[in-house]
Design a protein around this motif. Structure first.
Motif, PDB file in Angstrom:
ATOM      1  N   PRO A 182      41.936  43.276  20.373  1.00  0.00           N
ATOM      2  CA  PRO A 182      42.710  42.617  21.428  1.00  0.00           C
ATOM      3  C   PRO A 182      42.565  43.307  22.787  1.00  0.00           C
ATOM      4  N   TYR A 183      42.383  44.612  22.817  1.00  0.00           N
ATOM      5  CA  TYR A 183      42.208  45.304  24.091  1.00  0.00           C
ATOM      6  C   TYR A 183      40.860  44.975  24.721  1.00  0.00           C
ATOM      7  N   CYS A 184      39.870  44.694  23.890  1.00  0.00           N
ATOM      8  CA  CYS A 184      38.561  44.260  24.396  1.00  0.00           C
ATOM      9  C   CYS A 184      38.688  42.903  25.077  1.00  0.00           C
ATOM     10  N   VAL A 185      39.450  42.008  24.461  1.00  0.00           N
ATOM     11  CA  VAL A 185      39.677  40.677  25.036  1.00  0.00           C
ATOM     12  C   VAL A 185      40.397  40.810  26.373  1.00  0.00           C
ATOM     13  N   ARG A 186      41.400  41.651  26.432  1.00  0.00           N
ATOM     14  CA  ARG A 186      42.148  41.859  27.682  1.00  0.00           C
ATOM     15  C   ARG A 186      41.256  42.439  28.772  1.00  0.00           C
ATOM     16  N   ALA A 187      40.431  43.409  28.398  1.00  0.00           N
ATOM     17  CA  ALA A 187      39.523  44.015  29.373  1.00  0.00           C
ATOM     18  C   ALA A 187      38.542  42.980  29.900  1.00  0.00           C
ATOM     19  N   GLU A 188      37.977  42.184  28.993  1.00  0.00           N
ATOM     20  CA  GLU A 188      37.033  41.153  29.417  1.00  0.00           C
ATOM     21  C   GLU A 188      37.710  40.121  30.316  1.00  0.00           C
ATOM     22  N   ASN A 189      38.934  39.721  29.980  1.00  0.00           N
ATOM     23  CA  ASN A 189      39.666  38.764  30.818  1.00  0.00           C
ATOM     24  C   ASN A 189      39.920  39.319  32.209  1.00  0.00           C
ATOM     25  N   LEU A 190      40.318  40.580  32.304  1.00  0.00           N
ATOM     26  CA  LEU A 190      40.547  41.204  33.602  1.00  0.00           C
ATOM     27  C   LEU A 190      39.261  41.205  34.423  1.00  0.00           C
ATOM     28  N   LEU A 191      38.172  41.593  33.803  1.00  0.00           N
ATOM     29  CA  LEU A 191      36.899  41.639  34.521  1.00  0.00           C
ATOM     30  C   LEU A 191      36.425  40.241  34.897  1.00  0.00           C
ATOM     31  N   ASN A 192      36.627  39.262  34.036  1.00  0.00           N
ATOM     32  CA  ASN A 192      36.256  37.878  34.357  1.00  0.00           C
ATOM     33  C   ASN A 192      37.043  37.363  35.552  1.00  0.00           C
ATOM     34  N   ARG A 193      38.330  37.722  35.645  1.00  0.00           N
ATOM     35  CA  ARG A 193      39.140  37.311  36.805  1.00  0.00           C
ATOM     36  C   ARG A 193      38.609  37.921  38.103  1.00  0.00           C
TER      37      ARG A 193
END
Length: 84
Positions: A13-24
Protein backbone atom coordinates in the motif's frame (compact mmCIF):
# COMPACT_ATOMS: atom_id res chain seq x y z
CA UNK A 1 12.11 15.97 -15.46
CA UNK A 2 14.17 13.33 -13.69
CA UNK A 3 13.56 9.62 -14.20
CA UNK A 4 11.96 8.01 -11.14
CA UNK A 5 12.34 4.32 -10.36
CA UNK A 6 10.71 2.58 -7.49
CA UNK A 7 11.38 -0.87 -6.11
CA UNK A 8 7.97 -2.24 -5.23
CA UNK A 9 5.79 -5.29 -4.70
CA UNK A 10 2.35 -5.93 -6.14
CA UNK A 11 0.58 -5.67 -2.75
CA UNK A 12 2.41 -2.80 -1.05
CA UNK A 13 0.00 0.00 0.00
CA UNK A 14 2.87 2.44 0.61
CA UNK A 15 4.12 1.79 -2.93
CA UNK A 16 0.67 2.69 -4.28
CA UNK A 17 0.65 5.89 -2.21
CA UNK A 18 4.13 6.84 -3.37
CA UNK A 19 3.21 6.23 -7.00
CA UNK A 20 0.00 8.27 -6.62
CA UNK A 21 1.91 11.19 -5.10
CA UNK A 22 4.45 11.13 -7.91
CA UNK A 23 1.73 10.80 -10.57
CA UNK A 24 0.02 13.91 -9.15
CA UNK A 25 3.34 15.70 -9.71
CA UNK A 26 3.23 14.61 -13.36
CA UNK A 27 5.85 11.90 -12.95
CA UNK A 28 5.68 8.50 -14.57
CA UNK A 29 7.23 5.95 -12.23
CA UNK A 30 9.28 3.04 -13.51
CA UNK A 31 8.35 0.24 -11.10
CA UNK A 32 10.73 -2.62 -10.43
CA UNK A 33 8.74 -5.46 -8.89
CA UNK A 34 10.76 -7.55 -6.46
CA UNK A 35 8.16 -9.91 -5.02
CA UNK A 36 8.90 -12.66 -7.56
CA UNK A 37 12.34 -11.53 -8.68
CA UNK A 38 15.15 -12.39 -6.24
CA UNK A 39 17.75 -10.81 -8.54
CA UNK A 40 16.05 -7.39 -8.31
CA UNK A 41 15.56 -7.85 -4.54
CA UNK A 42 19.30 -8.44 -4.10
CA UNK A 43 20.06 -5.43 -6.32
CA UNK A 44 17.75 -3.22 -4.23
CA UNK A 45 19.37 -4.35 -0.97
CA UNK A 46 22.84 -3.78 -2.40
CA UNK A 47 21.91 -0.27 -3.60
CA UNK A 48 20.02 0.86 -0.51
CA UNK A 49 20.99 -1.38 2.39
CA UNK A 50 17.25 -1.75 3.03
CA UNK A 51 14.86 -4.67 2.68
CA UNK A 52 11.55 -2.79 2.70
CA UNK A 53 9.57 -1.26 -0.14
CA UNK A 54 9.11 1.18 -1.63
CA UNK A 55 12.65 2.27 -2.30
CA UNK A 56 12.57 5.32 -4.54
CA UNK A 57 15.26 6.81 -6.74
CA UNK A 58 14.95 10.19 -8.41
CA UNK A 59 17.59 10.21 -11.10
CA UNK A 60 20.55 8.54 -9.42
CA UNK A 61 19.63 9.81 -5.93
CA UNK A 62 18.12 7.35 -3.46
CA UNK A 63 15.45 9.30 -1.58
CA UNK A 64 14.25 6.40 0.58
CA UNK A 65 10.72 5.16 1.13
CA UNK A 66 7.23 6.61 1.20
CA UNK A 67 7.69 8.58 4.44
CA UNK A 68 10.91 10.10 3.08
CA UNK A 69 9.14 11.08 -0.14
CA UNK A 70 6.29 12.76 1.76
CA UNK A 71 8.78 14.61 3.95
CA UNK A 72 10.59 15.91 0.85
CA UNK A 73 7.25 17.09 -0.54
CA UNK A 74 6.19 18.78 2.71
CA UNK A 75 9.57 20.55 2.93
CA UNK A 76 9.18 21.84 -0.65
CA UNK A 77 12.20 19.84 -1.81
CA UNK A 78 10.50 17.22 -4.00
CA UNK A 79 9.60 19.32 -7.03
CA UNK A 80 13.06 20.93 -7.34
CA UNK A 81 14.60 17.44 -7.12
CA UNK A 82 12.22 16.15 -9.80
CA UNK A 83 12.98 19.11 -12.06
CA UNK A 84 16.77 19.15 -11.56
Amino acid sequence: MQTVRMYSTQICPYCVRAENLLNRKGVEVKKILIDHNPTELRAMIKLTGRRTVPQIFIGDKHVGGYDDLVELDMDGELEPLLNA
